[in-house]
Design a protein around this motif. Structure first.
Motif, PDB file in Angstrom:
ATOM      1  N   ALA A 265       0.839  -1.202   0.000  1.00 52.38           N
ATOM      2  CA  ALA A 265       0.000   0.000   0.000  1.00 52.38           C
ATOM      3  C   ALA A 265       0.874   1.252   0.000  1.00 52.38           C
ATOM      4  CB  ALA A 265      -0.918  -0.008   1.225  1.00 52.38           C
ATOM      5  N   ARG A 266       0.431   2.249  -0.767  1.00 50.81           N
ATOM      6  CA  ARG A 266       1.190   3.497  -0.869  1.00 50.81           C
ATOM      7  C   ARG A 266       0.501   4.554   0.001  1.00 50.81           C
ATOM      8  NH1 ARG A 266       1.884   3.674  -7.362  1.00 50.81           N
ATOM      9  NH2 ARG A 266      -0.182   2.740  -7.213  1.00 50.81           N
ATOM     10  N   ILE A 267       1.206   4.974   1.031  1.00 48.55           N
ATOM     11  CA  ILE A 267       0.625   5.863   2.042  1.00 48.55           C
ATOM     12  C   ILE A 267       1.425   7.155   2.146  1.00 48.55           C
ATOM     13  CG2 ILE A 267       0.195   6.134   4.521  1.00 48.55           C
ATOM     14  CD1 ILE A 267      -0.359   3.120   4.617  1.00 48.55           C
ATOM     15  N   ILE A 268       0.690   8.262   2.215  1.00 44.53           N
ATOM     16  CA  ILE A 268       1.275   9.575   2.478  1.00 44.53           C
ATOM     17  C   ILE A 268       0.703  10.061   3.804  1.00 44.53           C
ATOM     18  CG2 ILE A 268       1.480  11.974   1.710  1.00 44.53           C
ATOM     19  CD1 ILE A 268       0.927  10.894  -1.163  1.00 44.53           C
ATOM     20  N   MET A 269       1.563  10.347   4.769  1.00 42.46           N
ATOM     21  CA  MET A 269       1.101  10.881   6.044  1.00 42.46           C
ATOM     22  C   MET A 269       0.997  12.398   5.933  1.00 42.46           C
ATOM     23  SD  MET A 269       0.705   8.050   7.589  1.00 42.46           S
ATOM     24  CE  MET A 269       0.069   8.754   9.124  1.00 42.46           C
ATOM     25  N   PHE A 270      -0.069  12.947   6.513  1.00 39.28           N
ATOM     26  CA  PHE A 270      -0.416  14.361   6.377  1.00 39.28           C
ATOM     27  C   PHE A 270      -0.601  14.911   7.780  1.00 39.28           C
ATOM     28  CE2 PHE A 270      -3.717  17.385   4.315  1.00 39.28           C
ATOM     29  CZ  PHE A 270      -2.718  18.224   3.840  1.00 39.28           C
ATOM     30  N   SER A 271       0.102  15.986   8.141  1.00 35.07           N
ATOM     31  CA  SER A 271       0.069  16.411   9.541  1.00 35.07           C
ATOM     32  C   SER A 271       0.274  17.905   9.703  1.00 35.07           C
ATOM     33  CB  SER A 271       1.178  15.681  10.315  1.00 35.07           C
ATOM     34  OG  SER A 271       1.273  16.144  11.642  1.00 35.07           O
TER      35      SER A 271
ATOM     36  N   GLY B 231       6.632   2.629   7.034  1.00 36.86           N
ATOM     37  CA  GLY B 231       6.427   2.227   5.650  1.00 36.86           C
ATOM     38  C   GLY B 231       5.708   3.218   4.774  1.00 36.86           C
ATOM     39  N   ALA B 232       5.465   4.434   5.273  1.00 35.29           N
ATOM     40  CA  ALA B 232       4.832   5.460   4.437  1.00 35.29           C
ATOM     41  C   ALA B 232       5.764   5.846   3.298  1.00 35.29           C
ATOM     42  CB  ALA B 232       4.476   6.686   5.268  1.00 35.29           C
ATOM     43  N   LYS B 233       5.188   6.207   2.157  1.00 39.22           N
ATOM     44  CA  LYS B 233       5.969   6.621   0.995  1.00 39.22           C
ATOM     45  C   LYS B 233       6.130   8.137   0.922  1.00 39.22           C
ATOM     46  CE  LYS B 233       6.274   2.385  -0.446  1.00 39.22           C
ATOM     47  NZ  LYS B 233       7.555   1.655  -0.291  1.00 39.22           N
ATOM     48  N   GLY B 234       5.434   8.861   1.809  1.00 38.05           N
ATOM     49  CA  GLY B 234       5.541  10.304   1.793  1.00 38.05           C
ATOM     50  C   GLY B 234       5.070  10.908   3.087  1.00 38.05           C
TER      51      GLY B 234
END
Length: 218
Positions: free
Chosen positions: A74-80, A95-98
């Motif tokens: 799974a391709r995950i981008i964390m946003f904060s 394992g986030a990609k961004g």
């Protein structure tokens, strides 16, 4: 490309819809918390997940962990809202990609979705520099000593959750959560849960989670 936005602030989803309104190649899916985000992921299997860290009940880190346990690719981008390099480093660790900070350039999220959608990884240059040159400051941060699971438990403790509530929320046993709490106290050099909570607030990880939200009671 189907993009799942998991954020409890409607303005974020609205902003994303506006940005991609003229792009027929991007289809947006939306969820407002970790539980609904996980359900949408299971049902729709989006190409990319953009996940806010500060979600109600469990955090975006916990949701990312659950998604990656189901689908390692799974391709995950964390946003904060937090541009602390420790948070970005933890996102990469799980394992986030961004990682994109809401306080940065709005175009960062667009670029992140494009880059991760092509199979790449993305960090805004300012955050990448912060990680690269954090050095001793990074090591001094209490959060740098904690795993993402420990950060999750610390976050929930700061929200006033009991160990049994936390165990239910993170799909773990009471004994495991209690042991983790003890390990955190040793790592951080504090003696009580109250000191843990104070440290969480001072470090910016402490948040307000609605009491009892998502918690099964006997």
């Amino acid at each position: 490309m189907r993009v799942l936005i998991v954020d409890d602030h409607p303005i974020v989803a609205s902003g994303c819809r506006t940005v991609f309104a003229d792009d027929p190649e991007v289809v947006l899916l939306e969820a407002a918390d970790a539980e609904s985000g996980e359900r949408v992921f299971i049902a729709e299997r989006p190409d990319i997940c953009v996940i806010d860290i500060n979600l109600p009940t469990v955090s975006g880190f916990e949701l990312a962990r659950r998604i990656l346990a189901r689908a390692a690719s799974a391709r995950i981008i964390m946003f904060s809202m937090n541009d602390d390099p420790v948070f970005a480093a933890r996102a990469i660790d799980i394992g986030a990609k961004g990682y994109v900070a809401k306080t940065g350039d709005p175009q960062d999220l667009v670029e992140a979705i494009r880059e991760v959608g092509k199979g790449g990884v993305y960090l805004p240059s300012a955050i990448a520099r912060s990680i690269a040159f954090a050095g001793p400051a990074f090591a001094r941060s209490p959060l740098s000593k904690l795993t993402s699971r420990e950060m999750e438990i610390l976050r929930l403790l700061s929200a006033g959750k009991s160990l049994s509530e936390i165990a239910w929320l993170v799909h773990s046993s009471y004994k495991t959560v209690a042991n983790t709490s003890s390990i955190m106290r040793q790592k951080l050099g504090v003696r009580t849960s109250a000191e843990l909570v104070r440290l969480a607030i001072e470090s910016g990880i402490g948040v307000t989670v609605p009491h009892g939200a998502g918690v099964a009671r006997s």
